[in-house]
Design a protein around this motif. Structure first.
Motif, PDB file in Angstrom:
ATOM      1  N   LEU A 153      -7.828  -2.011  -0.092  1.00  0.00           N
ATOM      2  CA  LEU A 153      -7.802  -0.850  -0.974  1.00  0.00           C
ATOM      3  C   LEU A 153      -8.352  -1.275  -2.327  1.00  0.00           C
ATOM      4  CD1 LEU A 153      -4.260   0.631  -0.190  1.00  0.00           C
ATOM      5  CD2 LEU A 153      -6.440   1.027   1.003  1.00  0.00           C
ATOM      6  N   ALA A 154      -9.255  -0.475  -2.877  1.00  0.00           N
ATOM      7  CA  ALA A 154      -9.861  -0.810  -4.158  1.00  0.00           C
ATOM      8  C   ALA A 154      -9.564   0.260  -5.196  1.00  0.00           C
ATOM      9  CB  ALA A 154     -11.377  -0.962  -4.005  1.00  0.00           C
ATOM     10  N   ALA A 155      -9.150  -0.191  -6.378  1.00  0.00           N
ATOM     11  CA  ALA A 155      -8.963   0.655  -7.561  1.00  0.00           C
ATOM     12  C   ALA A 155      -7.989   1.822  -7.376  1.00  0.00           C
ATOM     13  CB  ALA A 155     -10.320   1.184  -8.046  1.00  0.00           C
ATOM     14  N   PRO A 156      -6.828   1.596  -6.749  1.00  0.00           N
ATOM     15  CA  PRO A 156      -5.858   2.695  -6.680  1.00  0.00           C
ATOM     16  C   PRO A 156      -5.283   2.976  -8.066  1.00  0.00           C
ATOM     17  CG  PRO A 156      -4.855   0.676  -5.882  1.00  0.00           C
ATOM     18  CD  PRO A 156      -6.318   0.371  -6.123  1.00  0.00           C
ATOM     19  N   THR A 162       2.302   3.248  -7.272  1.00  0.00           N
ATOM     20  CA  THR A 162       3.733   3.546  -7.259  1.00  0.00           C
ATOM     21  C   THR A 162       4.161   4.055  -5.895  1.00  0.00           C
ATOM     22  OG1 THR A 162       3.715   4.070  -9.622  1.00  0.00           O
ATOM     23  CG2 THR A 162       5.571   4.902  -8.333  1.00  0.00           C
ATOM     24  N   VAL A 163       3.357   4.946  -5.305  1.00  0.00           N
ATOM     25  CA  VAL A 163       3.676   5.464  -3.973  1.00  0.00           C
ATOM     26  C   VAL A 163       3.680   4.328  -2.956  1.00  0.00           C
ATOM     27  CG1 VAL A 163       2.874   6.942  -2.099  1.00  0.00           C
ATOM     28  CG2 VAL A 163       2.804   7.782  -4.449  1.00  0.00           C
ATOM     29  N   LEU A 164       2.675   3.456  -3.001  1.00  0.00           N
ATOM     30  CA  LEU A 164       2.623   2.331  -2.071  1.00  0.00           C
ATOM     31  C   LEU A 164       3.843   1.425  -2.225  1.00  0.00           C
ATOM     32  CD1 LEU A 164      -1.152   1.390  -2.426  1.00  0.00           C
ATOM     33  CD2 LEU A 164      -0.062   2.395  -0.418  1.00  0.00           C
ATOM     34  N   HIS A 165       4.238   1.167  -3.489  1.00  0.00           N
ATOM     35  CA  HIS A 165       5.400   0.313  -3.734  1.00  0.00           C
ATOM     36  C   HIS A 165       6.675   0.981  -3.233  1.00  0.00           C
ATOM     37  CE1 HIS A 165       8.033  -2.570  -5.689  1.00  0.00           C
ATOM     38  NE2 HIS A 165       8.672  -1.562  -6.251  1.00  0.00           N
ATOM     39  N   THR A 166       6.818   2.272  -3.513  1.00  0.00           N
ATOM     40  CA  THR A 166       8.027   2.992  -3.102  1.00  0.00           C
ATOM     41  C   THR A 166       8.152   3.028  -1.586  1.00  0.00           C
ATOM     42  OG1 THR A 166       7.867   4.372  -5.083  1.00  0.00           O
ATOM     43  CG2 THR A 166       9.294   5.165  -3.319  1.00  0.00           C
ATOM     44  N   MET A 167       7.028   3.168  -0.903  1.00  0.00           N
ATOM     45  CA  MET A 167       7.026   3.222   0.556  1.00  0.00           C
ATOM     46  C   MET A 167       6.957   1.820   1.181  1.00  0.00           C
ATOM     47  SD  MET A 167       7.295   6.404   1.199  1.00  0.00           S
ATOM     48  CE  MET A 167       6.921   6.471   2.952  1.00  0.00           C
ATOM     49  N   GLY A 171       2.549  -4.433   0.028  1.00  0.00           N
ATOM     50  CA  GLY A 171       2.309  -5.758   0.590  1.00  0.00           C
ATOM     51  C   GLY A 171       1.538  -5.722   1.897  1.00  0.00           C
ATOM     52  N   ALA A 172       1.291  -4.509   2.408  1.00  0.00           N
ATOM     53  CA  ALA A 172       0.611  -4.392   3.701  1.00  0.00           C
ATOM     54  C   ALA A 172      -0.897  -4.523   3.586  1.00  0.00           C
ATOM     55  CB  ALA A 172       0.951  -3.045   4.346  1.00  0.00           C
ATOM     56  N   PHE A 173      -1.445  -4.126   2.432  1.00  0.00           N
ATOM     57  CA  PHE A 173      -2.892  -4.138   2.233  1.00  0.00           C
ATOM     58  C   PHE A 173      -3.277  -5.141   1.142  1.00  0.00           C
ATOM     59  CE2 PHE A 173      -1.505   0.209   3.091  1.00  0.00           C
ATOM     60  CZ  PHE A 173      -2.294   0.582   4.166  1.00  0.00           C
ATOM     61  N   PRO A 174      -4.413  -5.821   1.286  1.00  0.00           N
ATOM     62  CA  PRO A 174      -4.982  -6.477   0.109  1.00  0.00           C
ATOM     63  C   PRO A 174      -5.438  -5.380  -0.859  1.00  0.00           C
ATOM     64  CG  PRO A 174      -5.920  -7.362   2.144  1.00  0.00           C
ATOM     65  CD  PRO A 174      -5.182  -6.117   2.510  1.00  0.00           C
ATOM     66  N   LYS A 188     -16.502 -14.144   0.238  1.00  0.00           N
ATOM     67  CA  LYS A 188     -16.126 -15.556   0.237  1.00  0.00           C
ATOM     68  C   LYS A 188     -15.518 -15.992   1.558  1.00  0.00           C
ATOM     69  CE  LYS A 188     -15.027 -15.483  -4.721  1.00  0.00           C
ATOM     70  NZ  LYS A 188     -13.934 -15.613  -5.708  1.00  0.00           N
ATOM     71  N   ALA A 189     -15.031 -15.012   2.320  1.00  0.00           N
ATOM     72  CA  ALA A 189     -14.363 -15.343   3.580  1.00  0.00           C
ATOM     73  C   ALA A 189     -15.370 -15.394   4.715  1.00  0.00           C
ATOM     74  CB  ALA A 189     -13.293 -14.300   3.888  1.00  0.00           C
ATOM     75  N   PRO A 190     -15.125 -16.258   5.703  1.00  0.00           N
ATOM     76  CA  PRO A 190     -15.978 -16.240   6.900  1.00  0.00           C
ATOM     77  C   PRO A 190     -15.923 -14.860   7.545  1.00  0.00           C
ATOM     78  CG  PRO A 190     -14.598 -18.205   6.861  1.00  0.00           C
ATOM     79  CD  PRO A 190     -14.112 -17.314   5.755  1.00  0.00           C
ATOM     80  N   ALA A 191     -16.906 -14.540   8.314  1.00  0.00           N
ATOM     81  CA  ALA A 191     -16.986 -13.211   8.933  1.00  0.00           C
ATOM     82  C   ALA A 191     -15.699 -12.881   9.682  1.00  0.00           C
ATOM     83  CB  ALA A 191     -18.169 -13.153   9.894  1.00  0.00           C
ATOM     84  N   LEU A 192     -15.186 -11.696   9.396  1.00  0.00           N
ATOM     85  CA  LEU A 192     -14.006 -11.154  10.059  1.00  0.00           C
ATOM     86  C   LEU A 192     -12.781 -12.029   9.933  1.00  0.00           C
ATOM     87  CD1 LEU A 192     -15.527  -9.557  13.271  1.00  0.00           C
ATOM     88  CD2 LEU A 192     -15.204  -8.585  11.012  1.00  0.00           C
ATOM     89  N   GLU A 193     -12.646 -12.697   8.790  1.00  0.00           N
ATOM     90  CA  GLU A 193     -11.426 -13.450   8.515  1.00  0.00           C
ATOM     91  C   GLU A 193     -10.676 -12.763   7.394  1.00  0.00           C
ATOM     92  OE1 GLU A 193     -10.311 -17.636   6.431  1.00  0.00           O
ATOM     93  OE2 GLU A 193     -11.583 -17.745   8.197  1.00  0.00           O
ATOM     94  N   ARG A 194      -9.386 -12.523   7.568  1.00  0.00           N
ATOM     95  CA  ARG A 194      -8.578 -11.790   6.607  1.00  0.00           C
ATOM     96  C   ARG A 194      -8.325 -12.621   5.352  1.00  0.00           C
ATOM     97  NH1 ARG A 194      -4.253  -7.963   6.593  1.00  0.00           N
ATOM     98  NH2 ARG A 194      -2.721  -8.431   4.998  1.00  0.00           N
ATOM     99  N   PRO A 195      -8.593 -12.075   4.145  1.00  0.00           N
ATOM    100  CA  PRO A 195      -8.218 -12.780   2.922  1.00  0.00           C
ATOM    101  C   PRO A 195      -6.699 -12.872   2.830  1.00  0.00           C
ATOM    102  CG  PRO A 195      -9.725 -10.956   2.460  1.00  0.00           C
ATOM    103  CD  PRO A 195      -9.288 -10.822   3.869  1.00  0.00           C
ATOM    104  N   THR A 196      -6.194 -13.962   2.295  1.00  0.00           N
ATOM    105  CA  THR A 196      -4.756 -14.106   2.153  1.00  0.00           C
ATOM    106  C   THR A 196      -4.246 -13.237   1.021  1.00  0.00           C
ATOM    107  OG1 THR A 196      -4.951 -15.922   0.598  1.00  0.00           O
ATOM    108  CG2 THR A 196      -4.910 -16.489   2.939  1.00  0.00           C
ATOM    109  N   ALA A 197      -2.941 -12.933   1.049  1.00  0.00           N
ATOM    110  CA  ALA A 197      -2.338 -12.153  -0.026  1.00  0.00           C
ATOM    111  C   ALA A 197      -2.477 -12.890  -1.346  1.00  0.00           C
ATOM    112  CB  ALA A 197      -0.861 -11.901   0.294  1.00  0.00           C
ATOM    113  N   ALA A 198      -2.389 -14.235  -1.311  1.00  0.00           N
ATOM    114  CA  ALA A 198      -2.513 -15.018  -2.530  1.00  0.00           C
ATOM    115  C   ALA A 198      -3.895 -14.857  -3.137  1.00  0.00           C
ATOM    116  CB  ALA A 198      -2.233 -16.499  -2.243  1.00  0.00           C
ATOM    117  N   ALA A 199      -4.908 -14.796  -2.288  1.00  0.00           N
ATOM    118  CA  ALA A 199      -6.273 -14.623  -2.792  1.00  0.00           C
ATOM    119  C   ALA A 199      -6.439 -13.264  -3.428  1.00  0.00           C
ATOM    120  CB  ALA A 199      -7.271 -14.797  -1.643  1.00  0.00           C
ATOM    121  N   ALA A 200      -5.839 -12.237  -2.811  1.00  0.00           N
ATOM    122  CA  ALA A 200      -5.934 -10.891  -3.378  1.00  0.00           C
ATOM    123  C   ALA A 200      -5.247 -10.843  -4.721  1.00  0.00           C
ATOM    124  CB  ALA A 200      -5.299  -9.887  -2.413  1.00  0.00           C
ATOM    125  N   THR A 201      -4.096 -11.516  -4.834  1.00  0.00           N
ATOM    126  CA  THR A 201      -3.370 -11.536  -6.095  1.00  0.00           C
ATOM    127  C   THR A 201      -4.170 -12.255  -7.162  1.00  0.00           C
ATOM    128  OG1 THR A 201      -1.265 -11.514  -4.934  1.00  0.00           O
ATOM    129  CG2 THR A 201      -1.230 -12.248  -7.226  1.00  0.00           C
TER     130      THR A 201
END
Length: 205
Positions: A153-156, A162-167, A171-174, A188-201
């Motif tokens: 998700l980009a630029a919410p 707030t809605v995402l946090h309340t529900m 933590g489900a989406f980068p 930066k990630a290899p093809a079809l590899e999920r970025p870690t939550a730490a990287a998103a943060t």
């Protein structure tokens, strides 16, 4: 969704600024009728859970011609565009993503999944999102994960965060501050590899 039920409590979320208040829910014959909660907290807006609702502060703001606070105008939801960039598909939504516009988002997300790569959902021009829109995002996220891809998700807005946090979905989406940040992280990630939550943060900080 601007009223979030939680057992015997309900959380009101202001459509304009994203502020919240939690109070005991009054059981009514129709669960969608929340006027008693809205009025008791000094809020204004619709008597129904789907809103719009505004906190006491935002209720004092001047209204635009559309009947919303001047600092947060809303309109019908839709898809601004679908861009294919290498192995990433960017779905740009706009307006209010709700029951009326949910099918449009679902179709766009299905098309993005058919492309087979990662997906970035650009929310920078989305004002509101209800349970229908959230449901489509959650299902698309699971589908992407099942095929080894990532849905970001980009630029919410503050309200959507707030809605995402309340529900408990934040933590489900980068989540990234911008479309560019999301694309940079995915590149930066290899093809079809999920970025870690730490990287998103780290990207957001």
């Amino acid at each position: 969704m601007t009223v979030v039920p939680d057992d015997h409590l309900m959380t009101l979320i202001c459509d304009t600024c994203g502020d919240t208040v939690k109070a005991t829910a009054c059981v009514l014959p129709d669960a969608e009728v929340v006027w008693t909660l809205v009025s008791e907290q000094g809020w204004s807006g619709s008597p129904f859970a789907t809103g719009p609702h505004r906190c006491p502060h935002c209720s004092l703001l001047p209204l635009s011609d559309g009947g919303q606070a001047a600092c947060g105008e809303h309109g019908p939801g839709g898809i601004l565009g679908i861009d294919h960039l290498d192995d990433v598909t960017v779905v740009a939504a706009a307006g209010d993503v709700d029951l009326d516009s949910g099918d449009t988002l679902r179709t766009a997300l299905r098309h993005a999944a058919d492309m087979g790569g990662h997906v970035v959902v650009d929310l920078s021009r989305v004002h509101l999102i209800d349970s229908t829109g959230l449901g489509h995002l959650v299902r698309a996220h699971r589908d992407a994960r099942d095929r080894g891809a990532t849905l970001c998700l980009a630029a919410p807005s503050r309200f959507i965060r707030t809605v995402l946090h309340t529900m408990r979905l934040d933590g489900a989406f980068p989540i990234f501050d911008s479309r560019e940040d999301a694309l940079a992280q995915l590149s930066k990630a290899p093809a079809l590899e999920r970025p870690t939550a730490a990287a998103a943060t780290a990207t957001r900080s």
